[in-house]
Design a protein around this motif. Structure first.
Motif, PDB file in Angstrom:
ATOM      1  N   ILE A  18       0.836  -1.201   0.000  1.00  0.00           N
ATOM      2  CA  ILE A  18       0.000   0.000   0.000  1.00  0.00           C
ATOM      3  C   ILE A  18       0.872   1.252   0.000  1.00  0.00           C
ATOM      4  N   ILE A  19       1.955   1.235   0.774  1.00  0.00           N
ATOM      5  CA  ILE A  19       2.919   2.345   0.757  1.00  0.00           C
ATOM      6  C   ILE A  19       3.451   2.565  -0.659  1.00  0.00           C
ATOM      7  N   GLU A  20       3.866   1.463  -1.309  1.00  0.00           N
ATOM      8  CA  GLU A  20       4.455   1.567  -2.646  1.00  0.00           C
ATOM      9  C   GLU A  20       3.437   2.071  -3.663  1.00  0.00           C
ATOM     10  N   GLN A  23       3.077   5.780  -2.998  1.00  0.00           N
ATOM     11  CA  GLN A  23       4.268   6.497  -3.481  1.00  0.00           C
ATOM     12  C   GLN A  23       4.304   6.593  -5.009  1.00  0.00           C
ATOM     13  N   ALA A  24       3.703   5.579  -5.666  1.00  0.00           N
ATOM     14  CA  ALA A  24       3.659   5.572  -7.141  1.00  0.00           C
ATOM     15  C   ALA A  24       2.524   6.435  -7.685  1.00  0.00           C
ATOM     16  N   GLY A  25       1.740   7.031  -6.761  1.00  0.00           N
ATOM     17  CA  GLY A  25       0.638   7.897  -7.192  1.00  0.00           C
ATOM     18  C   GLY A  25      -0.616   7.141  -7.577  1.00  0.00           C
ATOM     19  N   ASN A  26      -0.685   5.876  -7.166  1.00  0.00           N
ATOM     20  CA  ASN A  26      -1.839   5.037  -7.531  1.00  0.00           C
ATOM     21  C   ASN A  26      -2.941   5.036  -6.476  1.00  0.00           C
ATOM     22  N   ILE A  27      -2.722   5.777  -5.398  1.00  0.00           N
ATOM     23  CA  ILE A  27      -3.755   5.883  -4.357  1.00  0.00           C
ATOM     24  C   ILE A  27      -3.970   7.372  -4.050  1.00  0.00           C
ATOM     25  N   ASN A  28      -5.212   7.814  -4.162  1.00  0.00           N
ATOM     26  CA  ASN A  28      -5.545   9.210  -3.912  1.00  0.00           C
ATOM     27  C   ASN A  28      -5.752   9.420  -2.412  1.00  0.00           C
ATOM     28  N   GLY A  29      -4.694   9.156  -1.656  1.00  0.00           N
ATOM     29  CA  GLY A  29      -4.760   9.286  -0.200  1.00  0.00           C
ATOM     30  C   GLY A  29      -3.362   9.377   0.372  1.00  0.00           C
TER      31      GLY A  29
END
Ligand SMILES: Nc1nc2c(c(=O)[nH]1)N[C@@H](CN(C=O)c1ccc(C(=O)N[C@@H](CCC(=O)O)C(=O)O)cc1)CN2
Ligand SMILES: NCC(=O)N[C@@H]1O[C@H](COP(=O)([O-])[O-])[C@@H](O)[C@H]1O
Length: 212
Positions: A18-20, A23-29
């Motif tokens: 989830i961190i990765e 960090q990759a911009g794949n989670i809007n949070g």
């Protein structure tokens, strides 16, 4: 941007994924904190390496489960958590806690619920001779592993499988799917309503979204 808190008790490989993804911009949070009930959880190291604040709430420091969960709840309120992600958090949460944060808590469980709620799921599936196993992601309520299922992914169990092979096969699906579900919530695509999970305002069936 949603405020995400991840709760762990151990290794934190799901936390790491989830961190990765974030960090990759794949989670809007943003992961605002990692909370553990075990001071030696390696997931705390992962969080610190990612610059994420960590908090430890050990059961022995409290008079009751209720007192422990109230202290955690106060921290979550201070953080203004929008999403609480249980990622190997191995304590049963009190009904008071799950009601207070209803619709904001999700959990990942290593079985195809409702089969094998609780612990030691891989061993139980293998002992039963199951040829199909998997993992579930669900909303959390006071019924342990009884909340509305969001997503399930299946894996085979082969007759000559060792336990670790089954564990790794399920882990692969967990690591693939949990970041996806976190993003669904952060993108306001996923919500809980009247005890049912909805994706894009469509009710999910009893086994949730069946990912291939
Ligand atoms: N109220 C809820 N709490 C939790 C849920 C839930 O759905 N509702 N999910 C669990 C995660 N979990 C399985 O997915 C689970 C974790 C722990 C236990 C358990 O029996 N824990 C023991 C203590 C174990 C220990 O400290 O080593 C206990 O709490 O007495 C069952 C299921 C997270 N919580
Ligand atoms: N009943 C809850 C439960 O068993 N959860 C399981 O704990 C593991 C945590 O691994 P991780 O710490 O490496 O993410 C995961 O496999 C998760 O499904």
């Amino acid at each position: 941007m949603k405020n995400i808190v991840v709760m762990i008790s151990g290794s934190g490989t799901n936390l790491q994924k989830i961190i990765e993804a974030q960090q990759a911009g794949n989670i809007n949070g943003r992961i605002c904190a990692v909370i553990s009930n075990k001071a030696d959880a390696y997931g705390l190291v992962r969080a610190e390496q990612a610059g994420i604040p960590t908090f430890v709430f050990e059961r022995k420091a409290f008079d009751s489960n209720q007192a422990m969960d109230r202290a955690i709840a106060e921290q979550l309120t201070r953080i203004d958590a929008d999403l609480i992600v249980l990622a190997g958090y191995m304590k049963i949460l009190t009904a008071e806690f799950t009601r207070r944060f209803a619709g904001k808590i999700i959990n990942i469980h290593p079985s195809l619920l409702p089969k094998y709620a609780g612990l030691h799921t891989h061993e139980r599936a293998m002992a039963a001779g199951d040829r199909e196993h998997g993992m579930s992601i669900h909303f959390v309520n006071e019924e342990v592993d009884g909340g509305a299922i969001i997503l399930q992914a299946k894996v085979p169990i082969y007759p000559d499988d060792a336990l670790d092979e089954v564990i790794q096969r399920v882990y692969e699906q967990e690591h693939r799917c949990y970041p996806l579900v976190v993003q669904w919530f952060c993108a306001d695509r996923l919500h809980l309503e009247n005890g049912k999970a909805y994706l894009d305002n469509q009710p999910l069936g009893p086994q949730g979204y069946a990912i291939e």
